[in-house]
Design an enzyme around this catalytic site. Structure first.
Site, PDB file in Angstrom:
ATOM      1  NE  ARG A  31      -2.915   0.393   3.364  1.00  0.00           N
ATOM      2  CZ  ARG A  31      -2.131   0.599   4.648  1.00  0.00           C
ATOM      3  NH1 ARG A  31      -1.407   1.797   4.559  1.00  0.00           N
ATOM      4  NH2 ARG A  31      -2.027  -0.213   5.545  1.00  0.00           N
ATOM      5  CE1 TYR A  57     -17.877  12.551 -14.518  1.00  0.00           C
ATOM      6  CE2 TYR A  57     -16.725  12.475 -12.443  1.00  0.00           C
ATOM      7  CZ  TYR A  57     -17.663  11.940 -13.522  1.00  0.00           C
ATOM      8  OH  TYR A  57     -17.997  10.632 -13.602  1.00  0.00           O
ATOM      9  CG  ASP A  84     -10.613  17.218 -13.525  1.00  0.00           C
ATOM     10  OD1 ASP A  84      -9.601  16.623 -14.423  1.00  0.00           O
ATOM     11  OD2 ASP A  84     -11.502  16.517 -13.027  1.00  0.00           O
ATOM     12  CE  LYS A 114     -13.425   9.568 -18.354  1.00  0.00           C
ATOM     13  NZ  LYS A 114     -13.260   9.507 -16.558  1.00  0.00           N
TER      14      LYS A 114
HETATM   15  C1  PLP Z   1     -13.185  15.881 -15.766  1.00  0.00           C
HETATM   16  C2  PLP Z   1     -13.316  14.597 -15.076  1.00  0.00           C
HETATM   17  N1  PLP Z   1     -12.614  14.631 -14.065  1.00  0.00           N
HETATM   18  C3  PLP Z   1     -12.828  13.453 -13.086  1.00  0.00           C
HETATM   19  C4  PLP Z   1     -13.461  12.188 -13.285  1.00  0.00           C
HETATM   20  C5  PLP Z   1     -13.608  11.041 -12.670  1.00  0.00           C
HETATM   21  O1  PLP Z   1     -12.595  10.005 -12.962  1.00  0.00           O
HETATM   22  P1  PLP Z   1     -13.030   8.382 -12.704  1.00  0.00           P
HETATM   23  O2  PLP Z   1     -14.156   8.235 -13.359  1.00  0.00           O
HETATM   24  O3  PLP Z   1     -11.730   7.912 -13.180  1.00  0.00           O
HETATM   25  O4  PLP Z   1     -13.290   8.360 -11.204  1.00  0.00           O
HETATM   26  C6  PLP Z   1     -14.086  12.326 -14.718  1.00  0.00           C
HETATM   27  C7  PLP Z   1     -14.909  11.068 -15.077  1.00  0.00           C
HETATM   28  O5  PLP Z   1     -15.434  11.167 -16.235  1.00  0.00           O
HETATM   29  C8  PLP Z   1     -13.852  13.472 -15.593  1.00  0.00           C
HETATM   30  O6  PLP Z   1     -14.664  13.466 -16.810  1.00  0.00           O
END
Ligand code: PLP
Length: 385
Positions: free
Chosen positions: A52, A104, A176, A201
């Site tokens: 971990r 998001y 982000d 992504k």
């Molecule tokens: C811009 C953005 N940030 C964060 C996330 C969250 O990521 P995860 O689905 O890997 O938890 C997403 C998911 O679609 C996203 O589009």
């Protein structure tokens, strides 16, 4: 295999954090699928005690991602949401956060439904307008949390401008960077203190792993993030770390084709009589095209278009053949979705209206197929509307 200090971005993606396995010479970092490490004697070990806390595959990925984003250090987590949640542990009860209004949906849910319970306060503003960011700042504001471009209406925030505002008010700027990827935009170079990704992504890029990362620019944040990664334990698995490490090697070439395909689809849709609006920062008609051109190296593979009615949007989503109707984005295959009923279904209608998200909008995550095949697919789907 020594990375020269002047190495350029594509070279960094391939080589940073990568050393041939000392035991075998294997050029690719192995998947260290182990929970613990044998110690030589009491208090003597090779830097790895328990998985971990430390894992060589994860560590290789973290070194790679820190170099790619130009940060001090990176920490990999089990999902993008776990990475975002970790950033908020830098805050204390009573702190205030200013957030991009069109963030998001999962981020909004975490902030609104979970973290407010712990005494954090959130204000949502259109961060593409620096004057609104300025007026939302309070003495208790400790974090400005920005997404750019936003999903799905593709608003762009001027990262350097909001970094200046955040720092003047004694707050950190966290960006982000999932939608752009570091191939198109490197927020730390523009003043951000923290960068997060859903590695699910573009960084992984092949729709076969869920993960997240936080990249930190400040020494004091590095120490805390390392502590909390072990203390809370939401780590990325060795296999997922290996997949993302494999993904970043081709990030530059994949993003180049995502850019080409995004632009080709946007240009096709702009001239289509049944399309009433196309949101893509690469189009001169985008209200922030000049900012996007300055801040980004390429406009990416994400675009949204409006076909006038919900029925038409549904018909397009149902009639595409090559494109897959699915949530998520950033993979080599093209995905199509209906934000109002899929990714943004949990966003209240009045909030959707406020950010300009209509029921007749369709979002595309352009993959890296031949762009003409994608245009042909959209053409046949739109012909039936
Ligand atoms: C811009 C953005 N940030 C964060 C996330 C969250 O990521 P995860 O689905 O890997 O938890 C997403 C998911 O679609 C996203 O589009």
């Amino acid at each position: 295999m020594k990375l020269p200090p002047e190495a350029r971005f594509p070279t960094i993606c391939i080589h940073a954090g990568q050393v041939p396995d000392p035991a075998t010479g294997a050029i690719i970092t192995p998947i260290f699928q182990t929970s613990t490490y044998v110690q030589d004697a009491l208090g003597q070990h090779k830097g790895f005690e328990y998985a971990r806390t430390q894992n060589p595959t994860r560590l290789a990925l973290e070194h790679n991602l820190a170099a790619i984003e130009g940060g001090q250090a990176a920490f990999a987590f089990a999902s993008g949401m776990a990475a975002i949640d970790t950033v908020t542990t830098l805050l204390q009860s009573g702190d205030h956060v200013v957030v991009t209004d069109n963030t998001y949906g999962g981020t909004f849910r975490l902030f609104d439904k979970v973290l407010r319970k712990y005494g954090l306060e959130f204000t949502y503003v259109d961060t593409s307008r620096p004057e609104l960011v300025e007026s939302a700042m309070r003495p208790a504001t400790r974090l400005l949390f920005v997404e750019t471009p936003t999903n799905p209406v593709m608003r762009i925030t001027d990262i350097a401008a909001v970094a200046e505002i955040a720092h003047r008010h004694g707050a950190r700027l966290a960006v982000d960077n999932t939608f752009a990827s570091p191939a198109l935009q490197r927020p730390i170079g523009l003043g951000a203190d923290l960068v997060m990704h859903s590695t699910t992504k573009y960084l992984n890029g092949h729709s076969d792993s869920v993960g997240g990362v936080v990249v930190a620019a400040r020494d004091e944040d590095v120490a805390w993030l390392q502590f909390i990664q072990n203390a809370a334990g939401a780590i990325l698995s060795p296999f997922d770390s290996w997949l993302v490490l494999r993904g970043t090697k081709t990030l530059t070439v994949r993003m180049a084709q995502h850019n080409v395909n995004g632009m080709a689809l946007a240009e096709y849709l702009v001239s289509h009589p049944k399309v009433t609006q196309v949101l893509y920062p690469g189009l001169p008609s985008h209200p922030q095209h000049a900012l996007a051109a300055r801040q980004m190296r390429g406009f990416g593979g994400m675009l949204t278009f409006d076909v006038g009615t919900f029925e038409a949007a549904r018909a397009v989503c149902n009639r595409v053949r090559l494109m897959a109707l699915a949530e998520s984005l950033g993979g080599v295959e093209t995905l199509i979705s209906h934000p109002a009923s899929m990714t943004h279904a949990s966003v209240p209608p009045e909030r959707r209206q406020a950010i300009g998200l209509t029921d007749s909008m369709v979002r595309i995550s352009a993959g890296i197929e031949d762009p003409q095949d994608l245009i042909d697919d959209l053409a046949q789907a739109l012909a039936a509307v």
